[in-house]
Design a protein around this motif. Structure first.
Motif, PDB file in Angstrom:
ATOM      1  N   PRO A 137      46.120  17.184  16.622  1.00 24.27           N
ATOM      2  CA  PRO A 137      47.043  17.960  17.570  1.00 24.27           C
ATOM      3  C   PRO A 137      47.863  19.220  16.837  1.00 24.27           C
ATOM      4  CG  PRO A 137      47.223  16.175  18.545  1.00 24.27           C
ATOM      5  CD  PRO A 137      46.324  16.106  17.105  1.00 24.27           C
ATOM      6  N   GLY A 138      47.845  20.388  17.353  1.00 23.93           N
ATOM      7  CA  GLY A 138      48.515  21.522  16.771  1.00 23.93           C
ATOM      8  C   GLY A 138      48.097  21.742  15.470  1.00 23.93           C
ATOM      9  N   ASP A 139      46.863  21.247  14.710  1.00 19.33           N
ATOM     10  CA  ASP A 139      46.453  21.662  13.568  1.00 19.33           C
ATOM     11  C   ASP A 139      45.457  23.211  13.872  1.00 19.33           C
ATOM     12  OD1 ASP A 139      47.099  18.971  12.551  1.00 19.33           O
ATOM     13  OD2 ASP A 139      45.358  18.911  11.855  1.00 19.33           O
ATOM     14  N   PHE A 140      45.588  24.197  12.801  1.00 19.46           N
ATOM     15  CA  PHE A 140      45.045  25.008  12.434  1.00 19.46           C
ATOM     16  C   PHE A 140      43.578  24.996  11.795  1.00 19.46           C
ATOM     17  CE2 PHE A 140      44.735  29.124  10.312  1.00 19.46           C
ATOM     18  CZ  PHE A 140      43.751  29.284  11.309  1.00 19.46           C
ATOM     19  N   LEU A 141      42.104  25.663  12.433  1.00 13.10           N
ATOM     20  CA  LEU A 141      41.569  24.819  11.133  1.00 13.10           C
ATOM     21  C   LEU A 141      40.212  26.565  11.112  1.00 13.10           C
ATOM     22  CD1 LEU A 141      41.696  21.835  12.941  1.00 13.10           C
ATOM     23  CD2 LEU A 141      40.872  21.846  10.980  1.00 13.10           C
ATOM     24  N   LEU A 142      39.848  26.717   9.969  1.00  8.05           N
ATOM     25  CA  LEU A 142      38.640  27.748  10.030  1.00  8.05           C
ATOM     26  C   LEU A 142      37.212  27.397   9.540  1.00  8.05           C
ATOM     27  CD1 LEU A 142      40.318  29.538   7.202  1.00  8.05           C
ATOM     28  CD2 LEU A 142      40.495  30.300   9.232  1.00  8.05           C
ATOM     29  N   ALA A 143      36.564  27.731  10.512  1.00  4.34           N
ATOM     30  CA  ALA A 143      35.317  27.613   9.511  1.00  4.34           C
ATOM     31  C   ALA A 143      34.975  29.168   9.508  1.00  4.34           C
ATOM     32  CB  ALA A 143      34.372  27.392  10.818  1.00  4.34           C
ATOM     33  N   PRO A 144      34.928  29.770   8.049  1.00  6.16           N
ATOM     34  CA  PRO A 144      35.103  31.440   7.874  1.00  6.16           C
ATOM     35  C   PRO A 144      33.169  31.329   7.780  1.00  6.16           C
ATOM     36  CG  PRO A 144      35.912  29.981   5.672  1.00  6.16           C
ATOM     37  CD  PRO A 144      35.399  29.088   6.956  1.00  6.16           C
ATOM     38  N   SER A 145      33.105  32.762   7.651  1.00 14.35           N
ATOM     39  CA  SER A 145      31.748  33.701   7.455  1.00 14.35           C
ATOM     40  C   SER A 145      30.575  33.042   7.088  1.00 14.35           C
ATOM     41  CB  SER A 145      32.143  34.577   7.819  1.00 14.35           C
ATOM     42  OG  SER A 145      30.283  36.061   7.880  1.00 14.35           O
ATOM     43  N   TRP A 146      29.136  32.414   7.724  1.00 17.17           N
ATOM     44  CA  TRP A 146      28.350  31.919   7.330  1.00 17.17           C
ATOM     45  C   TRP A 146      28.743  30.261   6.570  1.00 17.17           C
ATOM     46  CZ3 TRP A 146      23.438  32.793   7.800  1.00 17.17           C
ATOM     47  CH2 TRP A 146      23.569  33.906   9.125  1.00 17.17           C
ATOM     48  N   ARG A 147      29.258  29.972   6.471  1.00 15.87           N
ATOM     49  CA  ARG A 147      29.596  28.247   6.428  1.00 15.87           C
ATOM     50  C   ARG A 147      29.508  27.282   7.387  1.00 15.87           C
ATOM     51  NH1 ARG A 147      35.170  27.762   3.005  1.00 15.87           N
ATOM     52  NH2 ARG A 147      35.217  30.096   2.622  1.00 15.87           N
ATOM     53  N   TRP A 148      28.104  27.117   6.701  1.00 10.25           N
ATOM     54  CA  TRP A 148      27.899  25.895   6.924  1.00 10.25           C
ATOM     55  C   TRP A 148      29.189  24.559   8.563  1.00 10.25           C
ATOM     56  CZ3 TRP A 148      22.904  25.974   9.268  1.00 10.25           C
ATOM     57  CH2 TRP A 148      22.211  27.055   8.203  1.00 10.25           C
ATOM     58  N   HIS A 149      28.375  24.514   9.355  1.00 13.19           N
ATOM     59  CA  HIS A 149      30.126  23.424   9.745  1.00 13.19           C
ATOM     60  C   HIS A 149      29.207  22.469  10.788  1.00 13.19           C
ATOM     61  CE1 HIS A 149      30.692  27.774  12.144  1.00 13.19           C
ATOM     62  NE2 HIS A 149      30.570  26.722  13.470  1.00 13.19           N
ATOM     63  N   GLU A 150      30.080  21.549  11.214  1.00 14.83           N
ATOM     64  CA  GLU A 150      29.095  20.570  12.218  1.00 14.83           C
ATOM     65  C   GLU A 150      30.961  19.762  12.595  1.00 14.83           C
ATOM     66  OE1 GLU A 150      26.081  18.115  11.536  1.00 14.83           O
ATOM     67  OE2 GLU A 150      27.310  16.788  11.128  1.00 14.83           O
ATOM     68  N   HIS A 151      30.874  19.296  13.938  1.00 20.28           N
ATOM     69  CA  HIS A 151      32.206  18.685  14.494  1.00 20.28           C
ATOM     70  C   HIS A 151      31.540  17.138  15.521  1.00 20.28           C
ATOM     71  CE1 HIS A 151      33.332  22.964  14.738  1.00 20.28           C
ATOM     72  NE2 HIS A 151      32.690  23.155  16.174  1.00 20.28           N
ATOM     73  N   GLY A 152      32.720  16.863  14.554  1.00 22.92           N
ATOM     74  CA  GLY A 152      32.423  14.845  15.181  1.00 22.92           C
ATOM     75  C   GLY A 152      33.834  14.195  15.563  1.00 22.92           C
ATOM     76  N   ASN A 153      33.284  13.543  16.362  1.00 22.72           N
ATOM     77  CA  ASN A 153      33.858  12.405  16.684  1.00 22.72           C
ATOM     78  C   ASN A 153      34.182  10.741  17.022  1.00 22.72           C
ATOM     79  OD1 ASN A 153      36.517  11.917  18.345  1.00 22.72           O
ATOM     80  ND2 ASN A 153      35.976  12.828  20.104  1.00 22.72           N
ATOM     81  N   GLU A 154      35.302  10.075  16.708  1.00 25.89           N
ATOM     82  CA  GLU A 154      35.256   8.931  16.560  1.00 25.89           C
ATOM     83  C   GLU A 154      35.891   7.531  17.099  1.00 25.89           C
ATOM     84  OE1 GLU A 154      35.121   9.019  12.499  1.00 25.89           O
ATOM     85  OE2 GLU A 154      33.062   9.760  12.340  1.00 25.89           O
ATOM     86  N   THR A 155      36.880   8.738  18.179  1.00 23.16           N
ATOM     87  CA  THR A 155      38.045   7.909  18.668  1.00 23.16           C
ATOM     88  C   THR A 155      38.043   7.973  19.952  1.00 23.16           C
ATOM     89  OG1 THR A 155      39.418   9.114  17.508  1.00 23.16           O
ATOM     90  CG2 THR A 155      39.226   7.489  16.677  1.00 23.16           C
ATOM     91  N   GLU A 156      38.852   9.488  19.752  1.00 17.74           N
ATOM     92  CA  GLU A 156      39.314   9.189  21.731  1.00 17.74           C
ATOM     93  C   GLU A 156      38.886  11.343  21.654  1.00 17.74           C
ATOM     94  OE1 GLU A 156      43.367  10.208  22.463  1.00 17.74           O
ATOM     95  OE2 GLU A 156      43.679   8.333  21.830  1.00 17.74           O
ATOM     96  N   PRO A 157      38.736  12.040  22.972  1.00 15.75           N
ATOM     97  CA  PRO A 157      37.885  12.891  23.445  1.00 15.75           C
ATOM     98  C   PRO A 157      38.571  13.700  23.021  1.00 15.75           C
ATOM     99  CG  PRO A 157      38.032  11.496  25.719  1.00 15.75           C
ATOM    100  CD  PRO A 157      38.369  10.591  24.278  1.00 15.75           C
ATOM    101  N   MET A 158      38.596  14.895  22.242  1.00 11.75           N
ATOM    102  CA  MET A 158      38.977  15.864  21.866  1.00 11.75           C
ATOM    103  C   MET A 158      39.039  16.994  22.408  1.00 11.75           C
ATOM    104  SD  MET A 158      39.757  16.729  17.459  1.00 11.75           S
ATOM    105  CE  MET A 158      41.060  16.143  17.729  1.00 11.75           C
ATOM    106  N   VAL A 159      39.823  18.542  22.428  1.00 15.81           N
ATOM    107  CA  VAL A 159      39.658  19.119  23.053  1.00 15.81           C
ATOM    108  C   VAL A 159      40.379  20.473  21.652  1.00 15.81           C
ATOM    109  CG1 VAL A 159      40.368  21.131  25.079  1.00 15.81           C
ATOM    110  CG2 VAL A 159      39.505  18.901  25.418  1.00 15.81           C
ATOM    111  N   TRP A 160      40.099  21.236  21.353  1.00 15.01           N
ATOM    112  CA  TRP A 160      40.278  22.560  20.709  1.00 15.01           C
ATOM    113  C   TRP A 160      39.791  24.435  21.652  1.00 15.01           C
ATOM    114  CZ3 TRP A 160      36.571  19.646  17.565  1.00 15.01           C
ATOM    115  CH2 TRP A 160      35.177  20.244  17.715  1.00 15.01           C
ATOM    116  N   LEU A 161      41.311  25.040  21.089  1.00 21.27           N
ATOM    117  CA  LEU A 161      40.769  26.822  21.278  1.00 21.27           C
ATOM    118  C   LEU A 161      39.498  26.813  20.118  1.00 21.27           C
ATOM    119  CD1 LEU A 161      40.968  28.753  23.568  1.00 21.27           C
ATOM    120  CD2 LEU A 161      43.554  28.409  22.191  1.00 21.27           C
TER     121      LEU A 161
END
Ligand code: GTQ
Length: 352
Positions: A137-161
């Protein structure tokens, strides 16, 4: 009867009709489109109450669709001034994304750039390019143009904007996306390697950037908080912004992506900002604290995890009782690159 024999009104009208058949249009009838006296955005101030409204809806989405089925379980924040657009401002897209424990959201890349702010949840991860990073929580993250990205989760539900420059890419007819098979986690660099390589006031000796986007993928909240704490101990807040910093590409000092700028700011207890306006429409999300923001004639009361939008050139005044921290993103980077960006600061309601 020739055109010159018509009454004047009719003569104009028939002329306009005739030229419109030839795909021409008189500027003198429409000069407002070229030169309004000041920006006149269709975007309106808007507010999403997270705990009361968004959270129940997104967790319902979690019950009714799997992340696979939904290709990313995201509720789009659509600006009420842009119905049907899927856009939060004229130039930006925003969405609340929910990833449940055990889920992996598809690997994907696209010409659009993405930024993310973590709203709630414990550790999840995202990969971009060759690196896997944790999300808190509170982190700022980037997925720059054309970089492959995927998201995963192992613990509790996560919501981001999510914040993407989808409307900018569409405007230039430059939107492309491809999906891929899952990213092989073993091939990834260990977490935070890019922070050591590129943001310790050093760079690998012959390193040349591939593009102008930041090689740093995660800007953890602990670092933002530390910077704001040090700034607030050591100096006066800015009248319009409180203590405010911009997230940067540490190899250039510029914005983290070519189109999207992102910021974090803190207001001390019982602070009211001086009036401020700028041409970048801004999406804010609240990390800590309660307060209100006057945007033009709208008043928005906010609390942790809420999201609100201030349209271009609307005068903004923030106020809070206890200390408060806001994250935000806007298209300032794109506007600055194009030479369009402008701001105005007011002290005691006077332009300074
Ligand atoms: O993570 O790439 O909310 O492609 C919408 C489109 C997130 C993403 C969104 C996307 C993404």
């Amino acid at each position: 009867m020739t055109v010159s024999e018509f009454p004047k009104q009719d003569r104009h009208k028939s002329f306009y009709e005739r030229i419109s058949k030839d795909n021409l249009s008189p500027l003198w009838q429409r000069s407002h489109i070229l030169s309004p006296n000041s920006p006149a955005p269709s975007v309106v101030p808007a507010h999403w109450d997270y705990d009361g409204v968004v959270r129940p809806h997104i967790f319902t989405a979690g019950d009714i669709v799997s992340a696979d089925e939904a290709e990313g379980r995201v509720l789009i924040l659509e600006n009420p001034g842009l119905p049907g657009s899927g856009s939060v401002t004229q130039t930006l897209y925003a969405g609340f994304q929910l990833v449940l424990p055990g889920e992996v959201a598809r690997a994907y890349h696209h010409s659009q750039s993405a930024v993310r702010f973590v709203i709630e949840g414990d550790i999840a991860y995202t990969t971009a390019g060759e690196e896997r990073v944790e999300m808190n929580p509170g982190d700022f993250l980037l997925a720059p143009s054309w970089r492959w990205h995927e998201h995963g989760n192992e613990t509790e539900p996560m919501v981001w904007l999510d914040g993407l420059d989808i409307p900018i890419a569409s405007f230039f007819s430059g939107g492309f996306a491809e999906s891929a098979k899952a990213i092989s986690q073993e091939k990834l660099r260990p977490p935070c390697e890019s922070a050591a390589r590129y943001s310790n006031n050093m760079l690998p000796v012959d390193w040349k950037p591939d593009d102008r986007t930041s090689p740093i993928l995660r800007y953890p909240y602990e670092r933002s908080d530390e910077t704001l704490r040090v700034m607030s101990r050591g100096g006066e807040p800015d009248a319009c912004h409180g203590y405010k910093v911009r997230f940067i590409n540490p190899t250039t000092g510029g914005a983290p992506t070519t189109t999207i700028s992102a910021f974090v700011q803190r207001f001390p207890e019982k602070f009211e900002t001086a009036m401020y306006q700028s041409t970048d429409s801004t999406v804010f999300t609240v990390v800590e604290g309660h307060g209100q923001t006057k945007i033009g004639s709208h008043r928005i009361k906010w609390k942790p995890r809420d999201v609100f939008v201030a349209p271009s050139w609307h005068p903004i005044v923030h106020r809070c009782e206890k200390e408060a921290t806001l994250l935000s993103f806007s298209d300032r980077a794109a506007q600055e690159a194009l030479g369009i960006w402008r701001e105005a600061r007011y002290l005691n309601r006077k332009l300074v």
